[in-house]
Design a protein around this motif. Structure first.
Motif, PDB file in Angstrom:
ATOM      1  N   UNK A   1     -18.251   0.113   0.755  1.00  0.00           N
ATOM      2  CA  UNK A   1     -17.038  -0.436   0.147  1.00  0.00           C
ATOM      3  C   UNK A   1     -15.821   0.225   0.772  1.00  0.00           C
ATOM      4  N   UNK A   2     -14.646  -0.389   0.679  1.00  0.00           N
ATOM      5  CA  UNK A   2     -13.428   0.221   1.226  1.00  0.00           C
ATOM      6  C   UNK A   2     -13.184   1.620   0.693  1.00  0.00           C
ATOM      7  N   UNK A   3     -13.417   1.821  -0.597  1.00  0.00           N
ATOM      8  CA  UNK A   3     -13.224   3.150  -1.163  1.00  0.00           C
ATOM      9  C   UNK A   3     -14.150   4.173  -0.514  1.00  0.00           C
ATOM     10  N   UNK A   4     -15.408   3.782  -0.348  1.00  0.00           N
ATOM     11  CA  UNK A   4     -16.364   4.702   0.263  1.00  0.00           C
ATOM     12  C   UNK A   4     -15.997   4.986   1.711  1.00  0.00           C
ATOM     13  N   UNK A   5     -15.512   3.972   2.402  1.00  0.00           N
ATOM     14  CA  UNK A   5     -15.113   4.156   3.802  1.00  0.00           C
ATOM     15  C   UNK A   5     -13.935   5.113   3.888  1.00  0.00           C
ATOM     16  N   UNK A   6     -12.971   4.914   2.980  1.00  0.00           N
ATOM     17  CA  UNK A   6     -11.750   5.721   3.030  1.00  0.00           C
ATOM     18  C   UNK A   6     -12.050   7.199   2.823  1.00  0.00           C
ATOM     19  N   UNK A   7     -13.120   7.501   2.086  1.00  0.00           N
ATOM     20  CA  UNK A   7     -13.455   8.902   1.839  1.00  0.00           C
ATOM     21  C   UNK A   7     -13.874   9.624   3.119  1.00  0.00           C
ATOM     22  N   UNK A   8     -14.247   8.863   4.128  1.00  0.00           N
ATOM     23  CA  UNK A   8     -14.662   9.478   5.386  1.00  0.00           C
ATOM     24  C   UNK A   8     -13.493   9.738   6.327  1.00  0.00           C
ATOM     25  N   UNK A   9     -12.320   9.292   5.936  1.00  0.00           N
ATOM     26  CA  UNK A   9     -11.183   9.449   6.839  1.00  0.00           C
ATOM     27  C   UNK A   9     -10.042  10.185   6.155  1.00  0.00           C
ATOM     28  N   UNK A  10      -9.073  10.523   6.966  1.00  0.00           N
ATOM     29  CA  UNK A  10      -7.950  11.314   6.478  1.00  0.00           C
ATOM     30  C   UNK A  10      -6.778  10.428   6.073  1.00  0.00           C
ATOM     31  N   UNK A  11      -7.033   9.188   5.840  1.00  0.00           N
ATOM     32  CA  UNK A  11      -5.945   8.277   5.500  1.00  0.00           C
ATOM     33  C   UNK A  11      -6.162   7.704   4.103  1.00  0.00           C
ATOM     34  N   UNK A  12      -5.190   6.953   3.660  1.00  0.00           N
ATOM     35  CA  UNK A  12      -5.274   6.367   2.326  1.00  0.00           C
ATOM     36  C   UNK A  12      -6.228   5.173   2.314  1.00  0.00           C
ATOM     37  N   UNK A  13      -6.607   4.768   1.095  1.00  0.00           N
ATOM     38  CA  UNK A  13      -7.486   3.612   0.963  1.00  0.00           C
ATOM     39  C   UNK A  13      -6.794   2.349   1.467  1.00  0.00           C
TER      40      UNK A  13
END
Lengths: 102, 102
Positions: free
Chosen positions: B39-51
Motif C-alpha cells: 500500500x502507499x502507506x507501507x511504501x512511504x515507510x521505506x523512504x525519507x519522504x512524505x506519504x
DNA sequence: AACTCATGAAACCGTTCGGTTGCACTTGAC
DNA sequence: GTCAAGTGCAACCGAACGGTTTCATGAGTT
C-alpha cells in the motif's frame, strides 16, 4: 526505513544515466548518431534548437559514456556506444526478468 | 487551455515512460513493489519522504502503466508490471542491439 | 600574423520537477 | 450516525532543467 543499496548504485555516477535518456531530444540524438558518427554542427541541423543546446546534450551523454568522441582536426565526431546501455538493460532484467505476469 | 485542447487530452496526458523511471525514488519504488505488493502507506515507510510524495510518484508510474493497482476495501495494493518495461527494452535493442563495439 | 570555422563554457531566464502542507473523499469500525 | 484510517488532489516553494545569448579557445587557412 531500508536503504535499498543495490538501487542506489546508479547514484554514485556523477550523472544519472536514466535521466540522461529521459529527454526526448537526447534519445533522438542517440538514435541519429547510432546510424552514423556526426559532428555537433551536423547534429544540430537535424533539430529545431541551437548548436549550443545540442552541445549541452552531448556533454550530458558523454558524462554517462553513452556517446564516444573522436577528434579529427578541429572537428569532433560523436558516435553511440552501448556499454552503458547494457546497465539499463541489466536493471530491467533484474526487476522484471523473472516476472511474466501482467 | 485552447478550445481544441480537450480533444487532444488523451495524447497530451501521455507521460514519457523514460522520464518516469528517471527519478531514483521511483525506481526504488518499482524495485520495492516488484518483490511484494504494498500500500502507499507501507511504501512511504521505506523512504525519507512524505506519504503524499509517494502518492505522486505512484500516480506517475500508474499513468505509464508501470504499476498495477488492486483495490481491497479502503486499501490499494500496488505491484509492478513489466508490460511497459518491454517498451524500454525494445528501444534499447533497436538502437544498440546489433552494435557490439565499445 | 590575421582570419575564419568548429566547438565548448558561462551567465541568464522561463518552465518543469519533486517535495511539503493542508484539505476532501471514501471505507471500515464503534 | 460518528469517528479514525487510508488515500488522492490542489496550492505553494525551492531546486533543477532546457533553452538562448554571449564569450573564449583551439585548429585550419590565407
Amino acid at each position: 526505513m531500508q536503504p535499498l543499496g543495490c538501487i542506489l548504485l546508479f547514484e554514485v555516477m556523477k550523472r544519472d544515466i536514466f535521466q540522461a535518456i529521459a529527454d526526448p531530444t537526447r534519445r533522438a540524438i542517440i538514435a541519429l548518431i547510432a546510424l552514423q558518427a556526426m559532428t555537433p554542427n551536423a547534429i544540430a541541423e537535424h533539430f529545431d534548437t541551437s548548436r549550443q543546446a545540442v552541445s549541452k546534450h552531448l556533454r550530458i551523454l558523454a558524462e554517462c559514456e553513452l556517446v564516444k568522441q573522436e577528434y579529427k582536426g578541429r572537428e569532433i565526431y560523436y558516435s553511440a556506444g552501448d556499454r552503458k546501455m547494457k546497465e539499463i538493460d541489466e536493471w530491467l532484467d533484474r526487476k522484471f526478468g523473472a516476472d511474466t505476469s501482467n
